[in-house]
Design a protein around this motif. Sequence first.
Motif, PDB file in Angstrom:
ATOM      1  N   LEU A  21       0.826  -1.204   0.000  1.00  0.00           N
ATOM      2  CA  LEU A  21       0.000   0.000   0.000  1.00  0.00           C
ATOM      3  C   LEU A  21       0.861   1.255   0.000  1.00  0.00           C
ATOM      4  O   LEU A  21       1.811   1.378   0.773  1.00  0.00           O
ATOM      5  CB  LEU A  21      -0.916  -0.003   1.226  1.00  0.00           C
ATOM      6  CG  LEU A  21      -1.896   1.172   1.344  1.00  0.00           C
ATOM      7  CD1 LEU A  21      -2.959   1.081   0.261  1.00  0.00           C
ATOM      8  CD2 LEU A  21      -2.540   1.192   2.735  1.00  0.00           C
ATOM      9  N   SER A  23       1.109   5.559   0.329  1.00  0.00           N
ATOM     10  CA  SER A  23       0.482   6.705   0.986  1.00  0.00           C
ATOM     11  C   SER A  23       0.024   7.685  -0.083  1.00  0.00           C
ATOM     12  O   SER A  23       0.683   7.853  -1.119  1.00  0.00           O
ATOM     13  CB  SER A  23       1.462   7.386   1.942  1.00  0.00           C
ATOM     14  OG  SER A  23       1.869   6.506   2.965  1.00  0.00           O
ATOM     15  N   SER A 116      -2.347   1.246  -5.754  1.00  0.00           N
ATOM     16  CA  SER A 116      -3.079   1.437  -4.505  1.00  0.00           C
ATOM     17  C   SER A 116      -4.197   2.413  -4.797  1.00  0.00           C
ATOM     18  O   SER A 116      -3.987   3.422  -5.487  1.00  0.00           O
ATOM     19  CB  SER A 116      -2.173   2.002  -3.412  1.00  0.00           C
ATOM     20  OG  SER A 116      -1.214   1.068  -2.986  1.00  0.00           O
ATOM     21  N   GLY A 118      -7.565   4.646  -3.126  1.00  0.00           N
ATOM     22  CA  GLY A 118      -8.219   5.154  -1.925  1.00  0.00           C
ATOM     23  C   GLY A 118      -9.462   5.940  -2.303  1.00  0.00           C
ATOM     24  O   GLY A 118      -9.389   6.878  -3.103  1.00  0.00           O
ATOM     25  N   TYR A 120     -12.172   8.413  -0.901  1.00  0.00           N
ATOM     26  CA  TYR A 120     -12.458   9.344   0.191  1.00  0.00           C
ATOM     27  C   TYR A 120     -13.884   9.857   0.036  1.00  0.00           C
ATOM     28  O   TYR A 120     -14.261  10.363  -1.025  1.00  0.00           O
ATOM     29  CB  TYR A 120     -11.499  10.528   0.140  1.00  0.00           C
ATOM     30  CG  TYR A 120     -10.050  10.211   0.433  1.00  0.00           C
ATOM     31  CD1 TYR A 120      -9.446  10.657   1.610  1.00  0.00           C
ATOM     32  CD2 TYR A 120      -9.272   9.488  -0.473  1.00  0.00           C
ATOM     33  CE1 TYR A 120      -8.108  10.384   1.879  1.00  0.00           C
ATOM     34  CE2 TYR A 120      -7.940   9.204  -0.217  1.00  0.00           C
ATOM     35  CZ  TYR A 120      -7.361   9.657   0.963  1.00  0.00           C
ATOM     36  OH  TYR A 120      -6.029   9.395   1.233  1.00  0.00           O
ATOM     37  N   ARG A 125     -12.406   6.976   4.568  1.00  0.00           N
ATOM     38  CA  ARG A 125     -11.536   6.497   3.498  1.00  0.00           C
ATOM     39  C   ARG A 125     -11.565   4.976   3.446  1.00  0.00           C
ATOM     40  O   ARG A 125     -11.394   4.307   4.456  1.00  0.00           O
ATOM     41  CB  ARG A 125     -10.086   6.966   3.726  1.00  0.00           C
ATOM     42  CG  ARG A 125      -9.107   6.455   2.663  1.00  0.00           C
ATOM     43  CD  ARG A 125      -7.697   6.960   2.900  1.00  0.00           C
ATOM     44  NE  ARG A 125      -7.140   6.487   4.170  1.00  0.00           N
ATOM     45  CZ  ARG A 125      -5.911   6.763   4.597  1.00  0.00           C
ATOM     46  NH1 ARG A 125      -5.119   7.532   3.854  1.00  0.00           N
ATOM     47  NH2 ARG A 125      -5.479   6.295   5.749  1.00  0.00           N
ATOM     48  N   TRP A 126     -11.809   4.449   2.250  1.00  0.00           N
ATOM     49  CA  TRP A 126     -11.654   3.028   1.978  1.00  0.00           C
ATOM     50  C   TRP A 126     -10.388   2.855   1.147  1.00  0.00           C
ATOM     51  O   TRP A 126     -10.099   3.680   0.272  1.00  0.00           O
ATOM     52  CB  TRP A 126     -12.843   2.471   1.194  1.00  0.00           C
ATOM     53  CG  TRP A 126     -14.121   2.369   1.940  1.00  0.00           C
ATOM     54  CD1 TRP A 126     -14.607   1.272   2.584  1.00  0.00           C
ATOM     55  CD2 TRP A 126     -15.109   3.389   2.108  1.00  0.00           C
ATOM     56  NE1 TRP A 126     -15.836   1.545   3.149  1.00  0.00           N
ATOM     57  CE2 TRP A 126     -16.165   2.845   2.874  1.00  0.00           C
ATOM     58  CE3 TRP A 126     -15.209   4.726   1.709  1.00  0.00           C
ATOM     59  CZ2 TRP A 126     -17.296   3.572   3.225  1.00  0.00           C
ATOM     60  CZ3 TRP A 126     -16.327   5.457   2.065  1.00  0.00           C
ATOM     61  CH2 TRP A 126     -17.340   4.885   2.809  1.00  0.00           C
ATOM     62  N   GLN A 127      -9.636   1.764   1.367  1.00  0.00           N
ATOM     63  CA  GLN A 127      -8.392   1.575   0.640  1.00  0.00           C
ATOM     64  C   GLN A 127      -8.263   0.145   0.105  1.00  0.00           C
ATOM     65  O   GLN A 127      -8.747  -0.813   0.713  1.00  0.00           O
ATOM     66  CB  GLN A 127      -7.190   1.879   1.536  1.00  0.00           C
ATOM     67  CG  GLN A 127      -7.085   3.334   1.961  1.00  0.00           C
ATOM     68  CD  GLN A 127      -5.802   3.590   2.722  1.00  0.00           C
ATOM     69  OE1 GLN A 127      -4.820   4.079   2.180  1.00  0.00           O
ATOM     70  NE2 GLN A 127      -5.813   3.263   3.998  1.00  0.00           N
ATOM     71  N   ARG A 129      -5.131  -2.328  -2.108  1.00  0.00           N
ATOM     72  CA  ARG A 129      -3.732  -2.422  -2.554  1.00  0.00           C
ATOM     73  C   ARG A 129      -3.606  -3.539  -3.578  1.00  0.00           C
ATOM     74  O   ARG A 129      -4.481  -4.394  -3.712  1.00  0.00           O
ATOM     75  CB  ARG A 129      -2.805  -2.690  -1.366  1.00  0.00           C
ATOM     76  CG  ARG A 129      -3.069  -4.022  -0.654  1.00  0.00           C
ATOM     77  CD  ARG A 129      -1.992  -4.350   0.366  1.00  0.00           C
ATOM     78  NE  ARG A 129      -2.252  -5.622   1.034  1.00  0.00           N
ATOM     79  CZ  ARG A 129      -1.945  -6.814   0.540  1.00  0.00           C
ATOM     80  NH1 ARG A 129      -1.374  -6.909  -0.652  1.00  0.00           N
ATOM     81  NH2 ARG A 129      -2.207  -7.922   1.221  1.00  0.00           N
ATOM     82  N   CYS A 158     -11.329   0.480   6.267  1.00  0.00           N
ATOM     83  CA  CYS A 158     -11.963   1.792   6.316  1.00  0.00           C
ATOM     84  C   CYS A 158     -11.447   2.541   7.535  1.00  0.00           C
ATOM     85  O   CYS A 158     -11.303   1.961   8.621  1.00  0.00           O
ATOM     86  CB  CYS A 158     -13.483   1.629   6.396  1.00  0.00           C
ATOM     87  SG  CYS A 158     -14.403   3.172   6.590  1.00  0.00           S
ATOM     88  N   GLU A 161     -10.307   9.867   7.699  1.00  0.00           N
ATOM     89  CA  GLU A 161      -9.170  10.547   7.099  1.00  0.00           C
ATOM     90  C   GLU A 161      -9.620  11.875   6.492  1.00  0.00           C
ATOM     91  O   GLU A 161     -10.673  11.952   5.848  1.00  0.00           O
ATOM     92  CB  GLU A 161      -8.534   9.684   6.011  1.00  0.00           C
ATOM     93  CG  GLU A 161      -7.273  10.251   5.415  1.00  0.00           C
ATOM     94  CD  GLU A 161      -6.134  10.377   6.412  1.00  0.00           C
ATOM     95  OE1 GLU A 161      -5.316  11.294   6.265  1.00  0.00           O
ATOM     96  OE2 GLU A 161      -6.064   9.535   7.350  1.00  0.00           O
TER      97      GLU A 161
END
Length: 311
Positions: A21, A23, A116, A118, A120, A125-127, A129, A158, A161
């Motif tokens: 993942l 940033s 990755s 994300g 928002y 925030r859901w993410q 990878r 989740c 953020e």
Amino acid sequence: MPLLRKRALLAAKIETTSGTLESFSASDAAFNVFDVSMTPNITFTERQGNGSFSQMPSIAESYGATCTFTTEIYGSGAGGVPGWASTFLPACGWVNTAGTFSPKTDDPGADVKTLSLGLYIDGLRWQMRGCAGTFKVTCESGKLARIEWTYQGVWVGCDDETMLAPTYPTTKPLRVSNATFTIGSASPCFSSLEIDAGNEVFLRTCSTVDDQSGLAGAIITGRKVTGTLDPETVLVATKDVWGNWLTSTEEAFSFALENVTDKVTFAMPKFQATNIQAGDRDGMLIDTITYQANRSAAAGNAELTIAFAAP
């Protein structure tokens, strides 16, 4: 307080190490995306209790996820490669060489990439990878040209953020008008054209990853470029579409959208109709065509190219 669904944005970043993942910063969300959705695909193992009908806690299995969204087709505003193309296409297996993206048959690495992602939404925030995907180009006469993207990857979770504040692109999207279109030596008049990348995306199971997901990330394991087209029917003397279908004739295909600053060209050296049916459009006879893009070079990986340039 309620959260507003329309306060949504998508961040996407090419992973330095596939499956790890990244940033996100504001520049990673500088995309105009539409109808974005991120959905976890997690099955739970049920556990029947003993001595009664009551259930014991179910246990989550692999943490897969799917992200879908749509982008408009546009250039950089100066004949170059736009950010959406340099980010989303490599994670679908299309690699840039001097402004032209060609498909590759390869694992994620130096050329083919994973993302990755994300999503928002108003403070949440859901993410995901290790994301790899496929896409479908949709072009309807007089309307904006669009690409529908579907990515599979590993669900990260989740959290709360702060919303990113990207500078969104202002380049105007391309309309399907004044287009340059040829199949062989003909320039058919069509209403609708679709190009489907046809990637097969597989989530790699792995018991040694340390996030309990059970998945290393996604990988592309196959590809078949297909599509549909609905040109007006012409006489056989003008172009023998139906005869070419029966003789498995392959022809060069080129479709270019452009404005005063940018040109985007989709090319297939070996276009082949695989099915044709008669259709009707407002009383006019049309050919409803299904096609595939075949191997061109001996080494493959040239059935569909996407080129960005100045007009």
